[in-house]
Design a protein around this motif. Structure first.
Motif, PDB file in Angstrom:
ATOM      1  N   ALA A   1       0.848  -1.057  -0.131  1.00  0.00           N
ATOM      2  CA  ALA A   1       0.091  -0.060  -0.055  1.00  0.00           C
ATOM      3  C   ALA A   1       0.811   1.124   0.066  1.00  0.00           C
ATOM      4  CB  ALA A   1      -0.895  -0.087   1.124  1.00  0.00           C
ATOM      5  N   HIS A   2       1.867   1.294   0.590  1.00  0.00           N
ATOM      6  CA  HIS A   2       2.934   2.308   0.811  1.00  0.00           C
ATOM      7  C   HIS A   2       3.567   2.539  -0.758  1.00  0.00           C
ATOM      8  CE1 HIS A   2       6.384   4.929   1.761  1.00  0.00           C
ATOM      9  NE2 HIS A   2       7.245   4.063   1.263  1.00  0.00           N
ATOM     10  N   LEU A   3       3.781   1.509  -1.216  1.00  0.00           N
ATOM     11  CA  LEU A   3       4.424   1.547  -2.764  1.00  0.00           C
ATOM     12  C   LEU A   3       3.735   1.990  -3.858  1.00  0.00           C
ATOM     13  CD1 LEU A   3       6.529  -1.560  -2.636  1.00  0.00           C
ATOM     14  CD2 LEU A   3       7.257   0.588  -2.461  1.00  0.00           C
ATOM     15  N   VAL A   4       2.061   2.032  -3.459  1.00  0.00           N
ATOM     16  CA  VAL A   4       1.334   3.009  -4.441  1.00  0.00           C
ATOM     17  C   VAL A   4       1.703   4.314  -4.526  1.00  0.00           C
ATOM     18  CG1 VAL A   4      -0.939   3.921  -4.691  1.00  0.00           C
ATOM     19  CG2 VAL A   4      -0.776   1.533  -3.854  1.00  0.00           C
ATOM     20  N   ASN A   5       2.409   5.077  -3.394  1.00  0.00           N
ATOM     21  CA  ASN A   5       2.794   6.258  -3.348  1.00  0.00           C
ATOM     22  C   ASN A   5       4.360   6.568  -3.739  1.00  0.00           C
ATOM     23  OD1 ASN A   5       0.170   7.351  -2.549  1.00  0.00           O
ATOM     24  ND2 ASN A   5       0.603   6.276  -0.915  1.00  0.00           N
ATOM     25  N   PHE A   6       5.141   5.579  -3.458  1.00  0.00           N
ATOM     26  CA  PHE A   6       6.761   5.854  -3.273  1.00  0.00           C
ATOM     27  C   PHE A   6       7.242   4.459  -3.924  1.00  0.00           C
ATOM     28  CE2 PHE A   6       5.150   8.779   0.154  1.00  0.00           C
ATOM     29  CZ  PHE A   6       6.217   9.857   0.024  1.00  0.00           C
ATOM     30  N   LEU A   7       8.482   4.622  -4.084  1.00  0.00           N
ATOM     31  CA  LEU A   7       9.411   3.572  -4.608  1.00  0.00           C
ATOM     32  C   LEU A   7      10.456   2.797  -3.689  1.00  0.00           C
ATOM     33  CD1 LEU A   7       9.967   5.208  -8.102  1.00  0.00           C
ATOM     34  CD2 LEU A   7       8.360   3.330  -7.720  1.00  0.00           C
ATOM     35  N   GLY A   8      10.505   3.523  -2.321  1.00  0.00           N
ATOM     36  CA  GLY A   8      11.441   3.072  -1.614  1.00  0.00           C
ATOM     37  C   GLY A   8      10.964   2.122  -0.735  1.00  0.00           C
ATOM     38  N   THR A   9      11.744   0.859  -0.287  1.00  0.00           N
ATOM     39  CA  THR A   9      11.115  -0.052   0.618  1.00  0.00           C
ATOM     40  C   THR A   9      12.231  -0.697   0.803  1.00  0.00           C
ATOM     41  OG1 THR A   9       9.438  -1.587   1.330  1.00  0.00           O
ATOM     42  CG2 THR A   9      10.415  -1.696  -0.931  1.00  0.00           C
ATOM     43  N   ASP A  10      12.341  -1.380   2.229  1.00  0.00           N
ATOM     44  CA  ASP A  10      13.004  -2.414   2.809  1.00  0.00           C
ATOM     45  C   ASP A  10      12.206  -3.736   2.942  1.00  0.00           C
ATOM     46  OD1 ASP A  10      15.596  -1.211   2.411  1.00  0.00           O
ATOM     47  OD2 ASP A  10      16.426  -1.802   4.318  1.00  0.00           O
ATOM     48  N   THR A  11      11.003  -3.588   2.754  1.00  0.00           N
ATOM     49  CA  THR A  11       9.983  -4.566   2.972  1.00  0.00           C
ATOM     50  C   THR A  11       9.832  -5.574   1.764  1.00  0.00           C
ATOM     51  OG1 THR A  11       8.637  -3.285   4.662  1.00  0.00           O
ATOM     52  CG2 THR A  11       7.590  -5.203   3.763  1.00  0.00           C
ATOM     53  N   LEU A  12      10.476  -6.817   1.903  1.00  0.00           N
ATOM     54  CA  LEU A  12      10.560  -7.498   0.710  1.00  0.00           C
ATOM     55  C   LEU A  12       9.199  -8.315   0.400  1.00  0.00           C
ATOM     56  CD1 LEU A  12      14.009  -9.146   1.173  1.00  0.00           C
ATOM     57  CD2 LEU A  12      13.600  -7.762  -0.621  1.00  0.00           C
ATOM     58  N   ALA A  13       8.390  -8.375   1.647  1.00  0.00           N
ATOM     59  CA  ALA A  13       7.317  -8.991   1.371  1.00  0.00           C
ATOM     60  C   ALA A  13       6.349  -8.087   0.529  1.00  0.00           C
ATOM     61  CB  ALA A  13       6.545  -9.282   2.685  1.00  0.00           C
ATOM     62  N   ALA A  14       6.403  -6.840   0.526  1.00  0.00           N
ATOM     63  CA  ALA A  14       5.694  -6.029  -0.275  1.00  0.00           C
ATOM     64  C   ALA A  14       5.883  -6.269  -1.722  1.00  0.00           C
ATOM     65  CB  ALA A  14       6.137  -4.557   0.006  1.00  0.00           C
TER      66      ALA A  14
ATOM     67  N   TYR B   1      12.500  -0.308  -4.375  1.00  0.00           N
ATOM     68  CA  TYR B   1      14.018  -0.148  -4.540  1.00  0.00           C
ATOM     69  C   TYR B   1      14.699   0.148  -3.263  1.00  0.00           C
ATOM     70  CZ  TYR B   1      12.769  -0.450  -9.423  1.00  0.00           C
ATOM     71  OH  TYR B   1      12.131  -1.131 -10.771  1.00  0.00           O
ATOM     72  N   SER B   2      15.786  -0.303  -3.057  1.00  0.00           N
ATOM     73  CA  SER B   2      16.556   0.009  -1.965  1.00  0.00           C
ATOM     74  C   SER B   2      18.187   0.238  -2.266  1.00  0.00           C
ATOM     75  CB  SER B   2      16.268  -1.009  -0.629  1.00  0.00           C
ATOM     76  OG  SER B   2      16.908  -0.589   0.424  1.00  0.00           O
ATOM     77  N   ILE B   3      18.955   0.322  -1.267  1.00  0.00           N
ATOM     78  CA  ILE B   3      20.216   0.533  -1.434  1.00  0.00           C
ATOM     79  C   ILE B   3      21.080   0.052  -0.369  1.00  0.00           C
ATOM     80  CG2 ILE B   3      20.228   2.693  -2.587  1.00  0.00           C
ATOM     81  CD1 ILE B   3      20.938   4.175   0.144  1.00  0.00           C
ATOM     82  N   PRO B   4      22.364  -0.524  -0.444  1.00  0.00           N
ATOM     83  CA  PRO B   4      23.253  -1.164   0.633  1.00  0.00           C
ATOM     84  C   PRO B   4      23.240   0.175   2.148  1.00  0.00           C
ATOM     85  CG  PRO B   4      24.334  -1.254  -1.361  1.00  0.00           C
ATOM     86  CD  PRO B   4      23.280  -0.290  -1.526  1.00  0.00           C
ATOM     87  N   ALA B   5      22.985  -0.608   2.943  1.00  0.00           N
ATOM     88  CA  ALA B   5      22.844   0.265   4.251  1.00  0.00           C
ATOM     89  C   ALA B   5      23.202  -0.307   5.501  1.00  0.00           C
ATOM     90  CB  ALA B   5      21.383   0.666   4.533  1.00  0.00           C
ATOM     91  N   ALA B   6      23.965   0.439   6.287  1.00  0.00           N
ATOM     92  CA  ALA B   6      24.420  -0.360   7.698  1.00  0.00           C
ATOM     93  C   ALA B   6      23.601  -0.192   8.610  1.00  0.00           C
ATOM     94  CB  ALA B   6      25.663   0.402   7.972  1.00  0.00           C
TER      95      ALA B   6
ATOM     96  N   GLY C   1      30.899   2.354  -2.174  1.00  0.00           N
ATOM     97  CA  GLY C   1      30.905   3.423  -2.673  1.00  0.00           C
ATOM     98  C   GLY C   1      31.579   3.425  -4.065  1.00  0.00           C
ATOM     99  N   LYS C   2      30.728   3.517  -4.927  1.00  0.00           N
ATOM    100  CA  LYS C   2      31.121   3.427  -6.445  1.00  0.00           C
ATOM    101  C   LYS C   2      30.462   4.583  -6.981  1.00  0.00           C
ATOM    102  CE  LYS C   2      32.631  -0.917  -6.044  1.00  0.00           C
ATOM    103  NZ  LYS C   2      32.279  -1.068  -4.517  1.00  0.00           N
ATOM    104  N   PRO C   3      31.017   5.035  -8.104  1.00  0.00           N
ATOM    105  CA  PRO C   3      30.487   6.130  -8.769  1.00  0.00           C
ATOM    106  C   PRO C   3      28.982   6.081  -8.957  1.00  0.00           C
ATOM    107  CG  PRO C   3      32.699   5.708  -9.829  1.00  0.00           C
ATOM    108  CD  PRO C   3      32.291   4.565  -8.991  1.00  0.00           C
ATOM    109  N   GLY C   4      28.265   7.104  -8.615  1.00  0.00           N
ATOM    110  CA  GLY C   4      26.825   7.193  -9.062  1.00  0.00           C
ATOM    111  C   GLY C   4      26.078   6.539  -8.016  1.00  0.00           C
ATOM    112  N   SER C   5      26.664   5.659  -6.954  1.00  0.00           N
ATOM    113  CA  SER C   5      25.963   4.762  -6.087  1.00  0.00           C
ATOM    114  C   SER C   5      25.485   5.728  -4.841  1.00  0.00           C
ATOM    115  CB  SER C   5      26.656   3.513  -5.673  1.00  0.00           C
ATOM    116  OG  SER C   5      27.909   3.942  -4.796  1.00  0.00           O
ATOM    117  N   LEU C   6      24.522   5.197  -4.061  1.00  0.00           N
ATOM    118  CA  LEU C   6      24.212   5.632  -2.937  1.00  0.00           C
ATOM    119  C   LEU C   6      24.732   4.638  -1.680  1.00  0.00           C
ATOM    120  CD1 LEU C   6      20.614   6.728  -3.944  1.00  0.00           C
ATOM    121  CD2 LEU C   6      22.250   8.441  -3.103  1.00  0.00           C
ATOM    122  N   VAL C   7      25.088   5.018  -0.813  1.00  0.00           N
ATOM    123  CA  VAL C   7      25.496   4.263   0.443  1.00  0.00           C
ATOM    124  C   VAL C   7      24.974   4.906   1.829  1.00  0.00           C
ATOM    125  CG1 VAL C   7      27.565   5.163   0.485  1.00  0.00           C
ATOM    126  CG2 VAL C   7      27.094   2.954   1.860  1.00  0.00           C
TER     127      VAL C   7
END
Length: 474
Positions: A194-207, A222-227, A252-258
């Protein structure tokens, strides 16, 4: 849980006796779903398709009837065994119902009918009521989608004021952190979707799996590597900077987010000394965008102070709208986030001269769990019954709570595309169907038959739902 897949038992105990409680001569009933108000004055309709696919597509079998009869006999409730056997034999186990609803993704003011459910077999007039427990769980995805949508409107407003690319930034500004805080895997999937109706960011794989299964979306978010704290604190406090350097070397690669949680010990020291001094040139040389994550303290104060420190250490560029955009770094705030704290943080950030581009949010419990059916006062009520061949209005009007007064008659929702107005209308008692009504000038039927007698009338892809929801504005 496979032992819970019997549709006949997906109800409340007292429903089992209700087929005996309607007036003699009843052969049809009509129900509707609405939000009777609540925190927000409008809701984003979403999730009915998932519920129908999960629970109504599978036909009921005689084995299901056997299991229900045995359990309810032990439980102390009467059971309409003959009625259920008839559904299996005459209808192939498919529910003789007609379900009409607004298209998913539609934003509708409260106090309007969102869904109608009516029986289509005179001998199964009791069925819409029996399925209330199941169908009213629609409140959950609608409420999550509604909270997320309103947060999106707040973020959009600040981006439009301060960002050179508001629509490009917006889809990733609110990330779902909620999977660990919900009551079940089903809640994570349904609420996260339901959240992904509005946004593209999630760490909830079940969604992602839920959107793929029910809304034909190959990759919903989608998500990114995170500590996390353990991957930082396992290095020890004296080697905190090495933990951060490892994150840069690994991701930390060019163009990436961490994203790196940086407050295991002292967020201000981490920004000023570790990121902003020792590792500063390594961050720049990596070509990546470092996303620093505070995770404690007062969100408004901490975010403000972190932005000031990042500006001191990495610098910023003033965009075309006159607001600062940090160089090489961003912030994500995931602690203490709810719709109100998002607004307060953005108000402080913008007031300090920073563009909303600099900050993203992660929301967990407040997105998927700190809500209930009364957040938007959802109800599923009977509004009409056919008794001895005549349709009669059915309603409640409790003297102790006028807010619980229900609607009456066979209902439909009309919409005026020009004005944006919605109206719930009732057809005359003698009308042949719930759509047999001359609509006011400029209005059109806002509902579609989505499910009838075991067959789909309308289905939506998540892409269509998103387009509809994104077009709506406060």
């Amino acid at each position: 849980m496979r032992h819970l897949d019997n549709l006949i038992l997906n109800t409340d105990s007292y429903k089992a006796s209700h087929w005996l409680q309607y007036p003699p001569g009843t052969d049809a009933t009509f129900f509707y779903v609405e939000s009777r108000g609540g925190v927000y004055d409008r809701t984003l309709f979403f999730g009915l398709q998932a519920i129908i696919k999960e629970f109504l597509e599978r036909p009921v079998t005689h084995a299901d009837v056997d299991a229900a009869a045995a359990l309810l006999a032990q439980h102390g409730e009467p059971f309409n065994e003959a009625g259920w056997r008839r559904i299996v034999d005459l209808h192939g186990g498919r529910m003789p119902l007609r379900i009409r609803a607004v298209p998913e993704g539609t934003v509708v003011p409260t106090h309007q009918a969102l869904v109608t459910i009516e029986s289509t077999d005179p001998d199964a007039f009791w069925l819409p009521s029996y399925l209330e427990t199941l169908l009213l769980r629609l409140w959950y995805p609608v409420t999550v989608a509604t909270i997320s949508w309103h947060a999106k409107q707040t973020i959009r407003r600040y981006l439009e004021h301060t960002s050179d690319d508001p629509e490009g930034q917006l889809p990733f500004k609110l990330h779902d952190f909620g999977a660990r805080g919900v009551s079940s895997l089903e809640s994570a999937g349904l609420g996260g979707m339901a959240h992904l109706v509005n946004f593209l960011g999630t760490d909830t794989l079940a969604a992602l799996l839920t959107a793929r299964a029910y809304y034909d979306e190959p990759m919903a978010g989608y998500s990114i590597p995170a500590a996390e704290h353990s991957t930082i604190t396992s290095w020890g406090r004296e080697r905190e900077v090495d933990a951060y350097r490892n994150m840069l070397h690994q991701f930390g690669k060019p163009g990436s987010l961490v994203a790196v949680v940086s407050d295991s010990y002292d967020i201000y020291t981490a920004i000023r000394d570790h990121w902003g001094s020792t590792l500063r040139q390594e961050v720049i040389d990596s070509g990546a965008t470092l996303v620093v994550r505070p995770d404690s303290g007062d969100p408004v104060e901490v975010v403000h102070e972190c932005l000031l420190l990042l500006d001191e250490t990495f610098g910023s560029t003033v965009n075309r709208k006159g607001y600062k955009v940090l160089n090489h770094v961003r912030l994500i705030q995931g602690d203490g986030i709810n719709p109100e704290s998002i607004r307060l943080i953005l108000e402080r950030v913008v007031g300090a001269g920073f563009a909303a581009d600099n900050i993203a949010f992660g929301m967990g419990g407040a997105l998927l769990q700190h809500l209930n059916r009364d957040t938007q006062k959802f109800a599923l009520k009977c509004s009409a019954a056919r008794i001895d061949g005549e349709w009669v209005d059915v309603y409640k009007d409790p003297v102790t709570d006028p807010g619980k007064q229900s609607k009456r008659g066979r209902l439909m929702l009309a919409h005026n595309p020009s004005s944006g107005e919605f109206r719930t209308l009732a057809v005359p008692p003698g009308a042949a169907s719930a759509t047999d009504l001359a609509l006011p000038d400029g209005f059109e039927d806002a509902m579609l038959t989505v499910w009838e007698d075991g067959q789909w009338g309308a289905q939506w892809r998540l892409a269509e739902v998103r387009e509809r929801a994104n077009a709506a504005r406060l």
